[in-house]
Design a protein around this motif. Structure first.
Motif, PDB file in Angstrom:
ATOM      1  N   ARG A 173       3.031  -6.977  -0.532  1.00  0.00           N
ATOM      2  CA  ARG A 173       4.203  -6.258  -0.017  1.00  0.00           C
ATOM      3  C   ARG A 173       5.092  -5.766  -1.150  1.00  0.00           C
ATOM      4  O   ARG A 173       5.602  -4.652  -1.111  1.00  0.00           O
ATOM      5  CB  ARG A 173       5.015  -7.171   0.901  1.00  0.00           C
ATOM      6  CG  ARG A 173       4.393  -7.414   2.233  1.00  0.00           C
ATOM      7  CD  ARG A 173       5.323  -8.242   3.089  1.00  0.00           C
ATOM      8  NE  ARG A 173       4.654  -8.693   4.282  1.00  0.00           N
ATOM      9  CZ  ARG A 173       4.837  -9.864   4.834  1.00  0.00           C
ATOM     10  NH1 ARG A 173       5.691 -10.718   4.312  1.00  0.00           N
ATOM     11  NH2 ARG A 173       4.182 -10.210   5.917  1.00  0.00           N
ATOM     12  N   LYS A 219       3.422  -2.808  -2.920  1.00  0.00           N
ATOM     13  CA  LYS A 219       3.494  -1.613  -2.082  1.00  0.00           C
ATOM     14  C   LYS A 219       4.897  -1.019  -2.112  1.00  0.00           C
ATOM     15  O   LYS A 219       5.065   0.200  -2.235  1.00  0.00           O
ATOM     16  CB  LYS A 219       3.104  -1.947  -0.644  1.00  0.00           C
ATOM     17  CG  LYS A 219       3.144  -0.766   0.280  1.00  0.00           C
ATOM     18  CD  LYS A 219       2.818  -1.146   1.708  1.00  0.00           C
ATOM     19  CE  LYS A 219       2.987   0.048   2.612  1.00  0.00           C
ATOM     20  NZ  LYS A 219       2.902  -0.292   4.010  1.00  0.00           N
ATOM     21  N   GLN A 244       6.121   2.626  -3.533  1.00  0.00           N
ATOM     22  CA  GLN A 244       6.889   3.586  -2.736  1.00  0.00           C
ATOM     23  C   GLN A 244       8.143   4.040  -3.487  1.00  0.00           C
ATOM     24  O   GLN A 244       8.482   5.223  -3.472  1.00  0.00           O
ATOM     25  CB  GLN A 244       7.292   2.973  -1.394  1.00  0.00           C
ATOM     26  CG  GLN A 244       6.166   2.855  -0.410  1.00  0.00           C
ATOM     27  CD  GLN A 244       6.616   2.187   0.880  1.00  0.00           C
ATOM     28  OE1 GLN A 244       7.387   1.230   0.872  1.00  0.00           O
ATOM     29  NE2 GLN A 244       6.131   2.706   1.995  1.00  0.00           N
TER      30      GLN A 244
END
Length: 192
Positions: A62, A65, A69
């Motif tokens: 997480r 990621k 982003q």
């Protein structure tokens, strides 16, 4: 009168015919209770070994990621600014754990009026367990409560900026924006 070719054709088809075998099962047997228990025991052992390793991996995934982003968003804001000759902001709201890109689409007619870039970069929430403990060099927008880093028409940013993302396990990913070039990069964590 029999044609010679027809006789040869019958011989050829007879040569290529497969013999037909029939299989007759003596008895069909199901799975015994013992076999089923053995399979379940093996399955539980494998799950018991793999599951703890997988749950440790999920928070790190997480975090990676989310950092990717942010990296993509900062690059997109810089590219929008330099490509179209406008100001673009990468805006972050620490409390609600959201981020978005806003642009100044008509700087001559409507200066200081910013709108969301598009639906893809509209307000996006970070995954559960990922926080933003540090935002350095960001400008506070009192109207929205967001903090932002602004990219100018030449691709540079208004100030050097640092973003730190952290998961519940304490793992961190740090991004830095260099003001003079607008370059966005990950900062490698130093292992002691």
């Amino acid at each position: 009168m029999v044609h010679a070719g027809a006789a040869n054709g019958k011989k050829l088809t007879a040569l290529f015919q497969m013999p037909q075998f029939t299989y007759k099962a003596k008895s069909s047997r199901g799975v015994t209770l013992l076999e089923m228990i053995m399979v379940m025991v093996l399955l539980f052992i494998v799950i018991g070994v793999v599951a703890p390793r997988f749950t440790d991996f999920v928070p790190e995934l997480r975090l990676r990621k989310s950092a990717a982003q942010f990296y993509a968003g900062l690059h997109r804001a810089r590219n929008e600014a330099s490509t179209y000759g406008i100001r673009a902001r990468f805006a972050v709201h620490q409390t609600s754990r959201t981020f978005r890109i806003v642009i100044e689409p008509r700087p001559m007619k409507k200066p200081d009026e910013f709108t969301s870039l598009n639906q893809t970069w509209d307000t996006t929430e970070l995954p559960e367990g990922v926080e933003i403990p540090t935002l350095e060099g960001f400008t506070q927008d009192s109207a929205t409560g967001e903090q932002y880093v602004e990219f100018r028409a030449d691709g540079t940013s208004a100030a050097d900026a640092t973003i730190v993302l952290q998961n519940e396990g304490g793992d961190q990913r740090t991004l830095k924006v260099t003001a003079s070039t607008g370059q966005v990069k990950f900062v490698e964590e130093k292992k002691e």
